[in-house]
Design a protein around this motif. Structure first.
Motif, mmCIF file in Angstrom:
data_model
loop_
_atom_site.group_PDB
_atom_site.id
_atom_site.type_symbol
_atom_site.label_atom_id
_atom_site.label_comp_id
_atom_site.label_asym_id
_atom_site.label_seq_id
_atom_site.Cartn_x
_atom_site.Cartn_y
_atom_site.Cartn_z
ATOM 1 N N UNK A 63 42.533 36.329 41.068
ATOM 2 C CA UNK A 63 43.226 37.412 41.773
ATOM 3 C C UNK A 63 42.349 38.001 42.875
ATOM 4 N N UNK A 64 41.050 38.138 42.590
ATOM 5 C CA UNK A 64 40.122 38.685 43.595
ATOM 6 C C UNK A 64 40.091 37.780 44.825
ATOM 7 N N UNK A 65 40.007 36.477 44.580
ATOM 8 C CA UNK A 65 39.983 35.532 45.712
ATOM 9 C C UNK A 65 41.318 35.529 46.447
ATOM 10 N N UNK A 66 42.423 35.658 45.706
ATOM 11 C CA UNK A 66 43.740 35.666 46.366
ATOM 12 C C UNK A 66 43.835 36.843 47.328
ATOM 13 N N UNK A 67 43.309 38.014 46.898
ATOM 14 C CA UNK A 67 43.350 39.189 47.778
ATOM 15 C C UNK A 67 42.492 38.973 49.017
ATOM 16 N N UNK A 68 41.502 38.097 48.903
ATOM 17 C CA UNK A 68 40.649 37.790 50.057
ATOM 18 C C UNK A 68 41.217 36.625 50.871
ATOM 19 N N UNK A 69 42.436 36.200 50.503
ATOM 20 C CA UNK A 69 43.102 35.152 51.284
ATOM 21 C C UNK A 69 42.721 33.740 50.877
ATOM 22 N N UNK A 70 42.118 33.589 49.693
ATOM 23 C CA UNK A 70 41.672 32.256 49.245
ATOM 24 C C UNK A 70 42.511 31.823 48.043
ATOM 25 N N UNK A 128 32.421 34.821 48.329
ATOM 26 C CA UNK A 128 31.589 35.195 47.192
ATOM 27 C C UNK A 128 32.309 36.217 46.297
ATOM 28 N N UNK A 129 32.200 36.008 44.970
ATOM 29 C CA UNK A 129 32.672 37.000 43.996
ATOM 30 C C UNK A 129 31.484 37.360 43.110
ATOM 31 N N UNK A 130 31.170 38.653 43.023
ATOM 32 C CA UNK A 130 30.043 39.116 42.212
ATOM 33 C C UNK A 130 30.552 39.699 40.889
ATOM 34 N N UNK A 131 29.858 39.378 39.812
ATOM 35 C CA UNK A 131 30.151 40.001 38.513
ATOM 36 C C UNK A 131 29.179 41.162 38.329
ATOM 37 N N UNK A 132 29.718 42.371 38.295
ATOM 38 C CA UNK A 132 28.880 43.566 38.116
ATOM 39 C C UNK A 132 28.929 43.929 36.637
ATOM 40 N N UNK A 133 27.762 43.888 35.976
ATOM 41 C CA UNK A 133 27.712 44.005 34.522
ATOM 42 C C UNK A 133 26.711 45.067 34.101
ATOM 43 N N UNK A 134 26.899 45.629 32.938
ATOM 44 C CA UNK A 134 25.964 46.627 32.409
ATOM 45 C C UNK A 134 24.738 45.958 31.811
ATOM 46 N N UNK A 135 23.653 46.713 31.803
ATOM 47 C CA UNK A 135 22.411 46.232 31.201
ATOM 48 C C UNK A 135 22.641 45.842 29.734
ATOM 49 N N UNK A 136 23.537 46.540 29.053
ATOM 50 C CA UNK A 136 23.776 46.280 27.635
ATOM 51 C C UNK A 136 25.109 45.606 27.367
ATOM 52 N N UNK A 137 25.577 44.797 28.326
ATOM 53 C CA UNK A 137 26.795 44.011 28.082
ATOM 54 C C UNK A 137 26.585 43.061 26.911
ATOM 55 N N UNK A 142 25.216 52.445 43.259
ATOM 56 C CA UNK A 142 24.162 51.732 43.982
ATOM 57 C C UNK A 142 24.423 50.236 44.036
ATOM 58 N N UNK A 143 24.834 49.660 42.900
ATOM 59 C CA UNK A 143 25.083 48.210 42.855
ATOM 60 C C UNK A 143 26.235 47.839 43.782
ATOM 61 N N UNK A 144 27.308 48.647 43.768
ATOM 62 C CA UNK A 144 28.483 48.330 44.594
ATOM 63 C C UNK A 144 28.156 48.446 46.081
ATOM 64 N N UNK A 145 27.226 49.357 46.404
ATOM 65 C CA UNK A 145 26.881 49.555 47.815
ATOM 66 C C UNK A 145 26.320 48.271 48.431
ATOM 67 N N UNK A 146 25.741 47.399 47.572
ATOM 68 C CA UNK A 146 25.178 46.147 48.083
ATOM 69 C C UNK A 146 26.178 45.004 48.145
ATOM 70 N N UNK A 147 27.446 45.266 47.810
ATOM 71 C CA UNK A 147 28.459 44.196 47.757
ATOM 72 C C UNK A 147 29.578 44.545 48.726
ATOM 73 N N UNK A 148 30.086 43.534 49.443
ATOM 74 C CA UNK A 148 31.221 43.788 50.348
ATOM 75 C C UNK A 148 32.428 44.282 49.547
ATOM 76 N N UNK A 149 33.151 45.278 50.060
ATOM 77 C CA UNK A 149 34.348 45.750 49.348
ATOM 78 C C UNK A 149 35.315 44.585 49.055
ATOM 79 N N UNK A 150 35.905 44.609 47.840
ATOM 80 C CA UNK A 150 36.878 43.577 47.476
ATOM 81 C C UNK A 150 36.271 42.318 46.888
#
Ligand SMILES: *Cc1c(COP(=O)(O)O)cnc(C)c1O
Length: 467
Positions: free
Chosen positions: A164-171, A183-192, A228-236
């Protein structure tokens, strides 16, 4: 039919009836042994391979004799998970209705991928899914895929999230595959939970594709660290994986703060609530889950908190169209009849594993589910209070939910105590590392555990610590 053929059919039916009776007796004997047998197995894997192994038998044998041989030899290598004093990992027991109906599921042998062939079992799974959404306060229109457990649910949900994330980006992932995709990034907690990393690997996402967000002392993701983590990733381009119920502390991520941050960044939000999602069923514990209903997908297990037999987890996705776009198959011999199990989860042929969930919910009712979840939490509080009273024992976590962590002052002594508890046999607790120290953990996940079980466990630990 010839007389000979009728005879053969009758004797096969007789063999089946005798085998089922033998299985019933063996099951009843095992369950009756639970209050008094040592909880940890008395035989090792190698010993059990020795008991059952050897060359392929040349001759077959009568089904009842097979059951009898198995029952006679299996016992030393069985662990008393369905009893009241198994507290290892995060593992539930089995409610009577769920166990009995699980047997029926095998007897019915309904291949439950499609509603066309097996309407009864698919209907029961659909109803069980609807009931779970209602009990857990999740959107009524979400899809509920019954999978083997939370590991496969995390994989299922993240596969849906990535497409779904890629579809929204037109892929179009289904056409173009992952090569050259945005690129799709997985943002995860230290204690996942480790199953998030594994789910990523199944999808071709390695550790370099993960952004790890710092957690507080209880294992909860910190909102400013997520920002902070999201700030380093392109929106979407992000999938944010949150957690309801840290396996050691039982802590819940602060969803009401985190999810709006992820949303503002155009991220998909997934919540791994293998056992924690059930807090939402209890009016007293529901505040732990506040805001979690705003996510896009949720993982939970039925074989933990709900106490149905293995294997049973649920992959819940807010918009069923996203599940279908990922999983609906194009095989031309498969007939489409609307929303079928195989449209929303990775399997085709499978057992009707959701029917024991229906049975568990039917036997408990809403009040019984609330009572079960509250009782597991009360058991954890009682265990923590009792442990804290033992001289030399420190309870390491606050106990917001069902998990209790404790240790002695010395790491080696803690590990030795863990081994001694298994050897002594009254209970099973399992070990871990927390905050640089060896700890022992009790997961209060079984419907069977009584105040007497907790008292017997505390008495055993008190004796071992004193010795
Ligand atoms: C148990 C657990 C899992 C894995 O679940 P399985 O049912 O063993 O596949 C994933 N996440 C969390 C938080 C868990 O507690």
């Amino acid at each position: 039919m010839s007389a000979l053929c009728v005879d053969a059919t009758l004797s096969r039916m007789d063999e089946r009836a005798r085998a089922l009776d033998a299985a019933h007796r063996a099951a009843t004997d095992f369950l009756a042994s639970l209050p008094d047998r040592p909880v940890w197995p008395r035989a090792t894997l190698d010993e059990m391979v020795g008991v059952f192994g050897g060359a392929v038998p040349d001759q077959g044998m009568d089904a009842e004799a097979v059951v009898a041989e198995l029952a006679a030899k299996a016992d030393p290598g069985l662990v008393a998970i369905p009893g009241g004093r198994f507290y290892g990992f995060v593992i539930g027991g089995t409610l009577p209705a769920a166990l009995a109906v699980d047997w029926l599921v095998s007897a019915w042998d309904q291949n439950s991928g499609s509603s066309l062939v097996t309407p009864t079992t698919v209907a029961l799974e659909r109803i069980a899914g609807d009931w779970i959404l209602e009990l857990l306060g999740l959107p009524a229109s979400a899809s509920v895929g019954f999978v083997t457990g939370a590991q496969v649910s995390n994989f299922t949900c993240l596969a849906v999230a990535r497409r779904a994330t890629l579809a929204r980006l037109g892929w179009n992932l289904n056409e173009r595959g992952a090569r050259g995709a945005p690129e799709v990034r997985l943002v995860v907690g230290e204690h996942r939970h480790g199953s998030i990393d594994r789910a990523g690997r199944f999808l071709g996402l390695g550790s370099d594709d993960l952004d790890t967000v710092a957690a507080d002392g209880a294992g909860r993701m910190k909102p400013e660290a997520l920002e902070g983590a999201l700030a380093g990733i392109q929106p979407g381009h992000a999938i944010v994986c949150l957690q309801a119920g840290e396996v050691h502390t039982g802590a819940f991520d602060p969803f009401a703060e985190l999810i709006p941050l992820a949303r503002a960044h155009g991220a998909w939000v997934h919540v791994d609530g293998a056992f924690g999602l059930w807090a939402a069923a209890s009016p007293a514990l529901r505040p732990l889950m506040a805001g979690a209903e705003e996510a896009d997908s949720w993982t939970t297990d039925a074989h933990k908190t709900l106490n149905v037999p293995y294997d049973c987890g649920m992959a819940i996705v807010r918009d069923p169209a996203d599940s279908i776009a990922m999983f609906r198959t194009g095989g031309d011999y498969l007939v489409y009849t609307g929303l079928d199990p195989w449209d929303i989860s990775p399997e085709l042929s499978r057992r009707a594993r959701g029917v024991p969930v229906w049975a568990a919910l039917r036997s408990l009712g809403r009040s019984g589910v609330v009572e079960l979840v509250d009782r597991l939490h009360a058991n954890a509080a009682a265990m923590a209070a009792g442990l804290a009273d033992i001289p030399g024992v420190t309870v390491v976590n606050e106990v917001p939910y069902t998990q209790v962590m404790f240790r002695l002052d010395d790491d080696d002594a803690t590990r030795t105590l863990g081994a001694d508890i298994l050897e002594e046999g009254t209970a099973v607790v399992t070990g871990a590392e927390w905050d640089g120290h060896a700890v022992l953990r009790c997961s209060m996940s079984s419907w069977v555990t009584s105040p007497d079980d907790i008292e017997r466990t505390l008495a055993a630990i008190r004796r071992l610590v004193a010795a």
